[in-house]
Motif scaffolding. Structure first.
Motif, PDB file in Angstrom:
ATOM      1  N   SER A 263       0.851  -1.188   0.000  1.00 38.09           N
ATOM      2  CA  SER A 263       0.000   0.000   0.000  1.00 38.09           C
ATOM      3  C   SER A 263       0.891   1.244   0.000  1.00 38.09           C
ATOM      4  CB  SER A 263      -0.932   0.017   1.216  1.00 38.09           C
ATOM      5  OG  SER A 263      -0.189   0.078   2.429  1.00 38.09           O
ATOM      6  N   GLU A 264       0.315   2.356  -0.369  1.00 34.32           N
ATOM      7  CA  GLU A 264       1.071   3.599  -0.396  1.00 34.32           C
ATOM      8  C   GLU A 264       1.442   4.059   1.015  1.00 34.32           C
ATOM      9  OE1 GLU A 264      -1.116   6.448  -2.614  1.00 34.32           O
ATOM     10  OE2 GLU A 264      -1.215   5.228  -4.446  1.00 34.32           O
ATOM     11  N   GLU A 265       0.578   3.796   1.992  1.00 34.30           N
ATOM     12  CA  GLU A 265       0.898   4.160   3.378  1.00 34.30           C
ATOM     13  C   GLU A 265       2.103   3.377   3.882  1.00 34.30           C
ATOM     14  OE1 GLU A 265      -2.018   3.344   2.256  1.00 34.30           O
ATOM     15  OE2 GLU A 265      -3.184   5.207   2.388  1.00 34.30           O
ATOM     16  N   GLN A 266       2.185   2.119   3.527  1.00 34.47           N
ATOM     17  CA  GLN A 266       3.325   1.315   3.942  1.00 34.47           C
ATOM     18  C   GLN A 266       4.611   1.817   3.295  1.00 34.47           C
ATOM     19  OE1 GLN A 266       2.871  -2.859   3.138  1.00 34.47           O
ATOM     20  NE2 GLN A 266       4.796  -3.436   4.155  1.00 34.47           N
ATOM     21  N   VAL A 267       4.534   2.305   2.072  1.00 35.33           N
ATOM     22  CA  VAL A 267       5.715   2.857   1.403  1.00 35.33           C
ATOM     23  C   VAL A 267       6.245   4.060   2.165  1.00 35.33           C
ATOM     24  CG1 VAL A 267       6.513   3.990  -0.697  1.00 35.33           C
ATOM     25  CG2 VAL A 267       5.072   1.962  -0.865  1.00 35.33           C
ATOM     26  N   GLN A 268       5.359   4.965   2.545  1.00 37.07           N
ATOM     27  CA  GLN A 268       5.784   6.159   3.258  1.00 37.07           C
ATOM     28  C   GLN A 268       6.324   5.831   4.647  1.00 37.07           C
ATOM     29  OE1 GLN A 268       2.511   8.911   3.247  1.00 37.07           O
ATOM     30  NE2 GLN A 268       2.423   9.043   1.011  1.00 37.07           N
ATOM     31  N   GLN A 269       5.667   4.934   5.359  1.00 35.53           N
ATOM     32  CA  GLN A 269       6.127   4.590   6.701  1.00 35.53           C
ATOM     33  C   GLN A 269       7.489   3.900   6.669  1.00 35.53           C
ATOM     34  OE1 GLN A 269       3.022   2.263   8.491  1.00 35.53           O
ATOM     35  NE2 GLN A 269       1.541   3.957   8.525  1.00 35.53           N
ATOM     36  N   ALA A 270       7.685   2.989   5.734  1.00 33.94           N
ATOM     37  CA  ALA A 270       8.967   2.291   5.655  1.00 33.94           C
ATOM     38  C   ALA A 270      10.099   3.239   5.277  1.00 33.94           C
ATOM     39  CB  ALA A 270       8.863   1.140   4.648  1.00 33.94           C
ATOM     40  N   PHE A 271       9.849   4.147   4.371  1.00 36.45           N
ATOM     41  CA  PHE A 271      10.902   5.074   3.947  1.00 36.45           C
ATOM     42  C   PHE A 271      11.228   6.077   5.055  1.00 36.45           C
ATOM     43  CE2 PHE A 271      12.718   8.672   1.674  1.00 36.45           C
ATOM     44  CZ  PHE A 271      13.628   8.038   0.851  1.00 36.45           C
ATOM     45  N   CYS A 272      10.190   6.574   5.759  1.00 32.17           N
ATOM     46  CA  CYS A 272      10.440   7.508   6.861  1.00 32.17           C
ATOM     47  C   CYS A 272      11.174   6.836   8.013  1.00 32.17           C
ATOM     48  CB  CYS A 272       9.119   8.106   7.349  1.00 32.17           C
ATOM     49  SG  CYS A 272       8.310   9.190   6.151  1.00 32.17           S
ATOM     50  N   SER A 273      11.003   5.547   8.189  1.00 35.39           N
ATOM     51  CA  SER A 273      11.757   4.828   9.219  1.00 35.39           C
ATOM     52  C   SER A 273      13.190   4.538   8.784  1.00 35.39           C
ATOM     53  CB  SER A 273      11.054   3.506   9.550  1.00 35.39           C
ATOM     54  OG  SER A 273       9.734   3.743  10.017  1.00 35.39           O
TER      55      SER A 273
END
Length: 284
Positions: A263-273
């Motif tokens: 999902s797009e939310e998972q992409v953002q969370q993984a990259f921000c981490s």
């Protein structure tokens, strides 16, 4: 004759001036000439003698003697007006309420990855005759000797689909999950118009490929982490696996390729981490 007329006028004017001082000075006093001419002397406050307020006959005599009348009142008024109001007057500034321009607020954007490819799958719920679809549909490539699936392309959204004989379908090339869902529905409708009993079932996003950027990195210290694998002789990138549900390929230049999110939310969370984790390995 001219000198006698002037002397007579001045004698009459001086004699009447004494009478005017005794009367009220609020208005003008008319004096009648013995010849029947009405004279209007200046205001009572002015004690001088204006030779240019003479009657027309005496003015004619005065011009003959060399006197010139004053300039027109309108011209003198225009000169005064121009002197008081120049062509380019400077507007006075108001220091009490100065208008200061508002400075726009500078907002630093977050460094987020850009989605490059969304891979999704769906089930059409029926068996497909791929050879019949290849003969009747547009933008289709089907070579069973090379690849068993039928490849179909769509112009909008710009995507590519692969159909299998069992009715399974894969959709690739979308830039968002919404575009992937829309493209999958359109591919199913194309096959349905060819006469197949298509049902749109089990849509799911399988993989999202995204690309991000960070400052240049030192990969040798980072390769000591137990989740990393780095072989610079074979491939210039470092592989980071199973980090917040996604896999990353990190290059020394700072480019990052992320795969495995759903999902797009998972992409953002993984990259921000990932960004704080890599901050200690930046090049000086």
């Amino acid at each position: 004759m001219a000198e006698l007329a002037l002397e007579r006028y001045f004698d009459e004017y001086i004699a009447n001036n004494v009478d005017q001082q005794q009367t009220s000075t609020s208005g003008l006093v008319s004096v009648q000439d013995p010849e029947g001419l009405v004279l209007y002397p200046p205001e009572a406050e002015d004690t001088g003698c204006d030779i240019f307020s003479l009657p027309d006959e005496l003015l004619t005599l005065g011009r003959a003697a060399g006197f010139k009348p004053p300039a027109d009142k309108e011209s003198s008024t225009s000169l005064d007006h121009n002197a008081q109001n120049p062509e380019n007057p400077e507007e006075p500034e108001n220091p009490e309420n100065p208008e200061e321009p508002e400075e726009p607020e500078i907002q630093h954007p977050h460094i987020l990855p850009r989605i490059k490819n969304v891979v999704s799958r769906a089930d059409l719920g029926c068996l497909l005759d791929l050879k019949a679809i290849a003969h009747r549909a547009w933008n289709v490539h089907y070579h069973p000797e090379v690849f068993k699936a039928l490849v179909m392309k769509l112009r909008y959204p710009p995507t590519t689909a692969m159909f299998y004989r069992t009715g399974k379908m894969l959709c690739l090339g979308a830039k968002s999950t919404q575009d992937s869902y829309l493209a999958t529905r359109r591919f199913g409708r194309i096959v349905q118009r060819l006469g197949f009993p298509v049902r749109f079932l089990d849509f799911k996003v399988v993989n999202i490929v995204a690309k991000g950027w960070v400052p240049p990195m030192r990969l040798e210290p980072l390769a000591r982490h137990h989740l990393c694998s780095y072989e610079p002789e074979l491939f210039p990138g470092l592989f980071l696996k199973r980090f917040h549900g996604a896999s990353f390929t990190i290059f020394p230049t700072g480019n990052i390729v992320m795969m495995g999110a759903n999902s797009e939310e998972q992409v953002q969370q993984a990259f921000c981490s990932l960004v704080p984790f890599l901050s200690s390995f930046r090049k000086p």
